[in-house]
Design an enzyme around this catalytic site. Structure first.
Site, short mmCIF file in Angstrom:
data_model
loop_
_atom_site.label_atom_id
_atom_site.label_comp_id
_atom_site.label_asym_id
_atom_site.label_seq_id
_atom_site.Cartn_x
_atom_site.Cartn_y
_atom_site.Cartn_z
N ASN A 255 86.39 24.44 67.51
CA ASN A 255 85.32 23.93 68.36
C ASN A 255 84.32 25.07 68.57
OD1 ASN A 255 86.31 25.61 70.47
ND2 ASN A 255 87.60 23.97 71.27
N LYS B 31 83.47 26.96 71.13
CA LYS B 31 83.99 28.15 71.84
C LYS B 31 84.86 28.99 70.90
CE LYS B 31 86.63 29.26 76.07
NZ LYS B 31 87.94 29.72 75.59
N GLU B 32 85.74 28.32 70.14
CA GLU B 32 86.63 29.03 69.21
C GLU B 32 85.83 29.72 68.10
OE1 GLU B 32 90.38 25.94 69.89
OE2 GLU B 32 88.94 25.60 68.27
N ASP C 25 92.67 16.85 68.84
CA ASP C 25 93.86 16.42 68.07
C ASP C 25 93.54 15.18 67.25
OD1 ASP C 25 95.22 18.46 69.35
OD2 ASP C 25 96.14 17.14 70.85
#
Length: 325
Positions: free
Chosen positions: A202, A204-205, A273
């Site tokens: 995502n 942020k990651e 997920d």
């Protein structure tokens, strides 16, 4: 592209999910007094429930799409491990790749809920990497299962089941077998997923993993950072989930940014997920990049309309997808 054929084809897939599987425990009760021992509420328990968490929710999403979901993970020989294994079997999930270790505790996240308020969460877990022996068992089990699977999902929650060495060995074997690898990364192993097929962080990651700041609303900056990611990891493609901004895919020499669908958001938990599960099944069927991004984006949005972590409803997803294609 015939959506009916695509959704029918999901039923023939075997999907190997490798990573951290855990147990979510929910304890519901009522607070009627404060403890005489300390200024804390006393929760009188009314109901207790166990659900599959971590990679377990990915398994449930894959299963909801009609594919066979196979777990490959390391859990403890403790009572929580027994409960987790029973929960997997009760859901009809394939536990062939489940390794039980006497030296490891099973991750269980316990939420104490009074009325509609979460009072406290208790995590019983270790995030230490598995031992060399356990890692070798995991790799051996994965190699045994990979030839009969059409796609692999690395579901990494930084709990230690996946290590840089096991990731490299499994990926190399999968590539030799022409089985695509799809990655849901976390922080610790972010830069360990070299030569994988599709990498799905995502926003942020992505920022934390590459240690870069950029303006996500500037298409050129976003494209440049994703190109940097592809070059750093030597990956075939990347699918970036951008929350309310939708998704961005750079795969097979195609680049697409798709907006989020306007929905009543009830709960975003578990949306990632759902996205990885759909993307993996679409890759197994060799669908075009835009279709992979579109169907995954659709699924992620649909589960956000429901409260709690809920796997995708295949019929609902299919009905929505038919409007798109």
């Amino acid at each position: 592209m015939d959506i009916n054929q695509v959704f029918e084809a999901f039923n023939s897939l075997r999907v190997l999910v490798i990573g951290d599987v855990m147990l979510d425990s929910y304890v519901w009760g009522k607070v009627e007094r404060i403890s005489p021992e300390a200024p804390v509420p006393v929760v009188n328990v009314r109901k207790r429930e166990y659900r599959l968490g971590g990679a377990g929710n990915v398994l449930l999403n894959v299963q909801s799409l009609g594919a066979e979901a196979i777990i490959c993970s390391v859990i403890g020989t403790d009572s929580s491990g027994d409960l987790l294994q029973e929960s997997l079997r009760a859901k009809g999930l394939n536990c062939e790749g489940l390794i039980r270790s006497e030296n490891r505790i099973t991750t269980i996240k316990e939420r104490i809920i009074a009325g509609s308020q979460q009072v406290v969460r208790i995590d019983t877990e270790t995030d230490k990497p598995v031992s060399k022996t356990e890692s070798e068992k995991l790799v051996a089990k994965a190699k045994e299962l990979i030839p009969s699977c059409q796609v692999i999902i690395f579901e990494d929650y930084d709990k230690g089941v996946l290590t840089a060495e096991s990731i490299a060995e499994i990926t190399s074997f999968a590539n030799a077998q022409n089985v695509p690898t799809v990655v849901d990364p976390k922080k610790r192993n972010f830069l360990s997923y070299h030569h994988t097929t599709l990498f799905k962080p995502n926003l942020k990651e992505l920022r934390e993993g590459l240690k870069v700041e950029f303006n996500v609303d500037n298409p050129e900056e976003l494209q440049s950072v994703v190109q940097q990611l592809k070059e750093t990891l030597h990956i075939n493609g990347a699918l970036i989930t951008l929350s309310e901004r939708g998704v961005f895919i750079d795969f097979k020499e195609e680049i697409h940014k798709l907006p989020a669908h306007i929905r009543h958001i009830a709960d975003v938990s578990g949306a990632g997920d759902t996205v990885i599960s759909i993307a993996a099944c679409c890759i197994a069927l060799n669908l075009p990049p835009k279709a992979i991004a579109a169907i995954s984006n659709l699924g992620g949005g649909l589960v956000c309309e429901l409260v709690g972590v809920v796997p995708i409803d295949k019929n609902l997803l299919k009905a929505e997808a038919q409007k798109l294609f």
